[in-house]
Design a protein around this motif. Structure first.
Motif, short mmCIF file in Angstrom:
data_model
loop_
_atom_site.label_atom_id
_atom_site.label_comp_id
_atom_site.label_asym_id
_atom_site.label_seq_id
_atom_site.Cartn_x
_atom_site.Cartn_y
_atom_site.Cartn_z
N ASN A 46 -16.21 120.64 12.78
CA ASN A 46 -15.09 120.15 13.58
C ASN A 46 -14.01 121.23 13.72
OD1 ASN A 46 -13.76 118.25 15.17
ND2 ASN A 46 -12.61 117.42 13.44
N SER A 47 -14.46 122.45 13.90
CA SER A 47 -13.52 123.57 14.01
C SER A 47 -13.00 123.70 15.43
CB SER A 47 -14.22 124.87 13.58
OG SER A 47 -15.39 125.07 14.36
N PRO A 48 -11.79 124.24 15.62
CA PRO A 48 -11.22 124.38 16.95
C PRO A 48 -12.08 125.30 17.82
CG PRO A 48 -9.53 124.68 15.28
CD PRO A 48 -10.85 124.69 14.57
N VAL A 49 -12.19 124.97 19.10
CA VAL A 49 -12.84 125.84 20.08
C VAL A 49 -11.74 126.70 20.69
CG1 VAL A 49 -14.14 125.94 22.22
CG2 VAL A 49 -14.69 124.21 20.51
N GLU A 50 -11.84 128.00 20.49
CA GLU A 50 -10.79 128.91 20.93
C GLU A 50 -11.18 129.61 22.23
OE1 GLU A 50 -10.12 131.56 17.71
OE2 GLU A 50 -9.12 130.06 16.45
N THR A 51 -10.20 129.75 23.11
CA THR A 51 -10.41 130.46 24.37
C THR A 51 -9.43 131.61 24.46
OG1 THR A 51 -11.07 128.39 25.42
CG2 THR A 51 -10.54 130.21 26.86
N ARG A 52 -9.94 132.79 24.78
CA ARG A 52 -9.10 133.98 24.90
C ARG A 52 -9.42 134.71 26.19
NH1 ARG A 52 -10.94 137.04 19.73
NH2 ARG A 52 -12.77 135.74 20.08
N LEU A 53 -8.45 135.45 26.67
CA LEU A 53 -8.67 136.33 27.80
C LEU A 53 -8.85 137.74 27.27
CD1 LEU A 53 -8.61 136.40 30.98
CD2 LEU A 53 -6.32 137.32 30.73
N MET A 54 -9.95 138.39 27.67
CA MET A 54 -10.24 139.73 27.19
C MET A 54 -10.79 140.58 28.31
SD MET A 54 -12.13 138.78 23.55
CE MET A 54 -12.12 140.47 22.94
N GLY A 55 -10.78 141.88 28.10
CA GLY A 55 -11.47 142.77 29.01
C GLY A 55 -12.96 142.68 28.76
N VAL A 56 -13.75 142.94 29.81
CA VAL A 56 -15.20 142.82 29.68
C VAL A 56 -15.72 143.69 28.55
CG1 VAL A 56 -17.40 143.22 30.81
CG2 VAL A 56 -15.55 142.16 32.07
N GLU A 57 -15.29 144.93 28.52
CA GLU A 57 -15.78 145.84 27.48
C GLU A 57 -15.32 145.41 26.10
OE1 GLU A 57 -18.06 148.08 28.01
OE2 GLU A 57 -18.02 147.40 30.10
N ASP A 58 -14.06 144.96 26.00
CA ASP A 58 -13.58 144.46 24.71
C ASP A 58 -14.41 143.27 24.24
OD1 ASP A 58 -11.63 146.36 24.64
OD2 ASP A 58 -10.02 145.04 25.33
N ALA A 59 -14.73 142.39 25.19
CA ALA A 59 -15.51 141.20 24.85
C ALA A 59 -16.90 141.59 24.35
CB ALA A 59 -15.61 140.28 26.06
N LYS A 60 -17.52 142.55 25.02
CA LYS A 60 -18.85 142.99 24.60
C LYS A 60 -18.80 143.63 23.22
CE LYS A 60 -20.71 143.67 29.26
NZ LYS A 60 -21.18 144.66 30.26
N GLU A 61 -17.77 144.45 23.00
CA GLU A 61 -17.63 145.10 21.70
C GLU A 61 -17.42 144.07 20.59
OE1 GLU A 61 -14.62 148.05 21.81
OE2 GLU A 61 -15.62 149.26 23.37
N ALA A 62 -16.75 142.96 20.94
CA ALA A 62 -16.50 141.91 19.95
C ALA A 62 -17.74 141.06 19.69
CB ALA A 62 -15.35 141.02 20.41
N GLY A 63 -18.79 141.27 20.50
CA GLY A 63 -20.03 140.53 20.31
C GLY A 63 -20.21 139.34 21.22
N ALA A 64 -19.36 139.20 22.24
CA ALA A 64 -19.48 138.06 23.15
C ALA A 64 -20.69 138.22 24.04
CB ALA A 64 -18.21 137.92 24.00
#
Length: 885
Positions: A623-641
């Motif tokens: 029951n953990s919060p679902v978090e939404t963030r705005l990121m750059g495409v490359e940043d998102a890929k580096e973060a593992g998205a």
């Protein structure tokens, strides 16, 4: 000294003790007034209550309302930093009466609060009333005990409020504070009223009339009260300063901005630090509500606010992202009153940092190009509009930054030339859509997008909102009206309805306006930004320019959200179970089910599916919060998205994260992180349960999972449970023993079938059609021919093999007659004769006799069949004749 937070709390507590309902701040994106860019006053959330369109279970209320004035007709953006009291974001304290108390109580409540609770000296206060409002004038004298010289009659609209050209209106009364004769300025109504000596601190609106289109003004049946006190201005007064930016909250923000930019308070950068402090509040609150920087609508205004602050950060000498580092300070200062800041802190910080990085790249590149393009210009010259547009269009350099950079040199920009270049580009883009097929179909939507702009999606945060109809399409053409019973597509300036994309289906719901009712059955997106609502007008008419109250089907949306979030969890569970090669190849997110296609070369086993379900449901139970963030495409890929199949991504993306991994290499880290523009649950527990109900092949190397969540999954499991119990009852065992008992019955049946088959074969081979007990001799060849009643076709070959083994050398033909009256023919030739005879030839003779065609096999064994089992004996006779030649 009272802090800003203490002043706010005292105001709310005071009115709460005096019987007012404490109402939380409404959103900055107004849900009941689509004509407003942002909520700009305290009464906006109560607009429909004042007009009678909405009823609430209280008749008096108080609130601290967050407001933004940075776009549309209410725009203070350019003044921020140059004055002591202008802000893009501010808080409006207010108390409201909806037909409960009126002027006397409102004046008494206000006067007691500011003189007794806050302790302002009476001699420093004066009030204004509308010139014709003798009642308010007399009440002020009676309640406040102040003289005529402290009550000023104002004949202008400054002291007469109206909601619009028609509708509720009434006189107002303002309370002013006198800062002393050492500050220039005169009282309201005087020639020096624009000075800073007398400052308005509170406005009380007495809403008592209804203004009609014919000019007539009548009394409202339930006069009401609407007040507003700017918290920043009042805090400055109570803290003994004439400057809002000298209050405790702003001092802390400005101090941290100075540290982040490595500058000193009191130097020439004070103005820039003030701009950053003010704009930080606006951008943070807007981002917390789901408004993200873009090139359209509210997102564009947000981007202007952000980039103006970032421009001032560069003026302070910084060339790195710094503003995002001050977000935690703002959260500490305002998070208790506005918890959305706490919940959205990570998204706010990342969004600001991303915009800072993009801005710095744009600024560096744009300034160098601008310097080259304007090198020959001097004070008084004008930069060509097409050059300014090239900077904007090709290099992403905003026009206002070009103007700001050149203003320092006394150079202007040809605005008309810029606008002409912009229109030329739009015309070319429209022409490019006028092709064939889909492009031709989209041409009308491109024209609408050009005329009306993008539809702003409010559905991440809201399931109900008002929007203004900007276009209507019926039978492929634009129209101005849809009448009752007609179908068409309605476009609005803003909507809470999700448009079909990324595998998620469009929302359903209803809309209503003055005298009209509309059913929304789907929403689609065109040219990337126009939301077309498939509409049926069930009552009245819908016209372009009409406001509509939009309501999403909440239960359906909730089911879609659960299925969409479950899709993300299943995706990660598939990767964890089957391997990192798993990638999404398609999806469907509907209210009643979800479907997920993925790359995998073989069927997913029952054990693997069980593990996938186990992992996904473990995250649901968190029951953990679902978090939404705005990121750059490359940043998102580096973060593992992970990117979702079918989505088109720009430079900025929404990243949806949920859960904490419990096992494997990711243990303790974010479980699922994906790029996604869809709607999701707020916490994983809202999914309830996920159950895989199907696994199949879709194409070579692509498998499909089908699953249910929440009530659908529970209903499925309930049905499965009832089925198992029914089976157990029939077997007379406990449900837990049903599977074992079924296995035993299956084994028992196999044994019985084997025994039955053997018995049938023995019986079938016990005598021929002619009554002979053994093989007969035909042209020197041993032949066995039999007709076997009730023998399944699949057993005929076995009978032929038995016959061949018995005669050692010869030909065996068996005609079987099934229970439905059809015939099957099988013929076998022993190995020593297959060079001379072919079983295929003989079986075709037999098949023809029973009304069939063809038949095939090998020279030593062939089989066929026909519809007429009654002619089985004739088939054997035909084969016998064929052997005889």
């Amino acid at each position: 000294m009272s802090s800003v937070n203490q002043i706010r709390s005292k105001f709310i507590d005071y009115f709460s003790k005096n019987g007012h309902e404490v109402v939380a701040s409404g959103p900055l994106v107004p849900q009941n007034d689509p004509t407003l860019m942002f909520t700009n006053s305290g009464m906006v959330p109560f607009k429909n209550v004042f007009t009678g369109l909405e009823k609430r279970d209280y008749t008096r209320a108080t609130s601290a309302q967050k407001c933004v004035r940075a776009g549309g007709k209410h725009n203070d953006l350019d003044n921020v930093g140059f004055t002591a009291r202008h802000h893009t974001f501010f808080e409006m304290l207010g108390n409201f009466s909806f037909g409960d108390y009126f002027k006397e109580n409102a004046i008494e409540l206000a006067w007691n609060l500011i003189t007794k609770e806050y302790g302002l000296p009476i001699e420093k206060l004066l009030v204004t009333v509308y010139a014709e409002d003798d009642e308010a004038y007399d009440l002020w004298k009676k309640i406040a005990g102040i003289g005529d010289d402290k009550i000023i009659r104002i004949a202008t609209s400054d002291n007469f409020w109206s909601m619009g050209d028609t509708g509720p209106c009434g006189p107002s009364s303002e309370i002013f504070y006198d800062h002393g004769d050492h500050i220039w300025g005169g009282p309201p109504g005087s020639a020096e009223e624009d000075g800073d000596r007398f400052i308005e601190i509170w406005n009380l609106v007495f809403m008592q009339y209804e203004q009609h289109a014919n000019g007539e003004r009548t009394n409202l049946p339930n006069p009401s009260i609407d007040t507003g006190m700017g918290l920043e201005r009042f805090a400055a007064l109570l803290q003994g300063t004439h400057d809002n930016y000298e209050t405790d909250m702003f001092k802390k923000l400005i101090g941290d901005i100075a540290n982040a930019t490595n500058t000193d308070i009191g130097d020439k950068g004070d103005q820039s630090r003030r701009v950053i402090a003010d704009h930080l509040r606006s951008m943070s609150f807007l981002i917390a509500e789901g408004v993200l920087p873009s090139n359209e609508g509210r997102g564009y205004v947000l981007r202007r606010i952000m980039r103006r602050a970032m421009r001032h950060a560069t003026l302070l000498g910084t060339d790195k992202p710094v503003i995002h580092s001050v977000v935690p300070t703002l959260v500490r200062e305002m998070g208790q009153a506005y918890p959305e800041l706490v919940h959205g802190e990570q998204m706010i910080s990342e969004t600001v940092r991303l915009e800072e990085e993009r801005f710095l790249k744009t600024l560096s590149r744009g300034l160098s190009i601008l310097e080259e393009e304007s090198a020959d210009l001097s004070e008084g010259d004008v930069l060509d509009g097409s050059t300014a547009f090239k900077l904007y269009d090709t290099y992403g350099f905003p026009l206002d930054l070009t103007q700001d950079a050149l203003r320092q040199r006394g150079v202007e920009v040809d605005q008309k030339g810029f606008d002409a270049a912009m229109e030329a580009q739009k015309a070319e883009a429209r022409a490019n859509w006028s092709g064939s097929g889909d492009a031709a179909n989209e041409a009308i939507w491109f024209a609408i997008a050009d005329k009306a702009g993008a539809t702003e999606f409010l559905g991440y945060e809201h399931e109900r909102a008002e929007g203004v109809v900007t276009a209507i399409v019926k039978d492929g053409a634009e129209v101005d009206i849809l009448n009752e019973g007609e179908d068409g597509f309605i476009v609005l300036n803003q909507t809470p309805f999700y448009a079909e994309s990324g595998g998620q289906v469009g929302d359903h719901g209803v809309a209503q306006g003055e005298g009209s009712q509309v059913a929304i059955s789907n929403v689609t997106k065109h040219v990337g930004k126009v939301f077309a609502h498939a509409a049926n007008v069930t009552a009245g008419t819908v016209k372009v320019g009409q406001p509509l109250d939009m309501k999403v089907d909440r239960e359906r949306r909730a089911a879609i959200r659960a299925n969409h979030s479950a899709t993300h969890l299943l995706h990660e569970a598939l990767r964890e179970t089957l391997g990192a090669h798993v990638a999404q190849k398609g999806s469907l997110v509907a209210p009643d089910r979800l479907r997920f296609d993925f790359s995998h070369t073989k069927a997913v086993s029952d054990e693997e599916i069980a593990n996938i379900e186990r992992m996904a449901n473990a995250i649901i139970l968190q029951n953990s919060p679902v978090e939404t963030r705005l990121m750059g495409v490359e940043d998102a890929k580096e973060a593992g998205a992970m990117a979702l199949f079918g989505e088109k991504y720009g430079e900025e993306v929404r990243v949806v994260s949920m859960g904490t991994a419990l096992e494997g290499d990711k243990a303790g880290k974010t479980y699922s992180m994906e790029l996604c523009g869809g709607t999701h649950v707020r916490s994983t527990g809202e999914i309830g349960l996920v159950k895989v109900v199907g696994e199949s092949a879709v194409a070579s190397g692509v498998r499909r999972l089908e699953a249910l969540t929440a009530d659908g999954a529970r209903a499925y499991l309930d049905e499965q449970d009832r089925t198992v119990k029914a089976i157990a009852d029939r077997l007379k065992v406990a449900p837990r023993d049903a599977a074992t008992r079924v296995e035993a019955l299956i084994d028992e049946r196999k044994q019985l079938e084997k025994q039955l088959s053997e018995a049938r074969q023995k019986l079938a081979m016990g005598g021929g059609a002619s009554g002979e007990s053994g093989p007969e001799e035909i042209a020197g060849i041993s032949f066995v021919g039999r007709v076997a009643e009730g023998i399944p076709t699949r057993e005929l070959r076995g009978l032929v093999d038995q016959g061949k083994a018995q005669i050692k050398s010869g030909i065996v033909a068996i005609a079987g007659v099934s229970e439905d009256g059809k015939a099957g023919i099988a013929v076998g030739v022993t190995d020593d004769l297959k060079e001379k005879f072919s079983a295929v030839d003989f079986v075709r003779v037999g098949v023809e006799a029973v009304g069939g065609k063809g038949g095939g096999g090998r020279p030593d064994m062939a089989q066929g069949g026909g519809p007429d089992g009654a002619k089985a004996n004739a088939a054997i006779e035909a084969i016998r004749a064929a052997i005889a030649g």
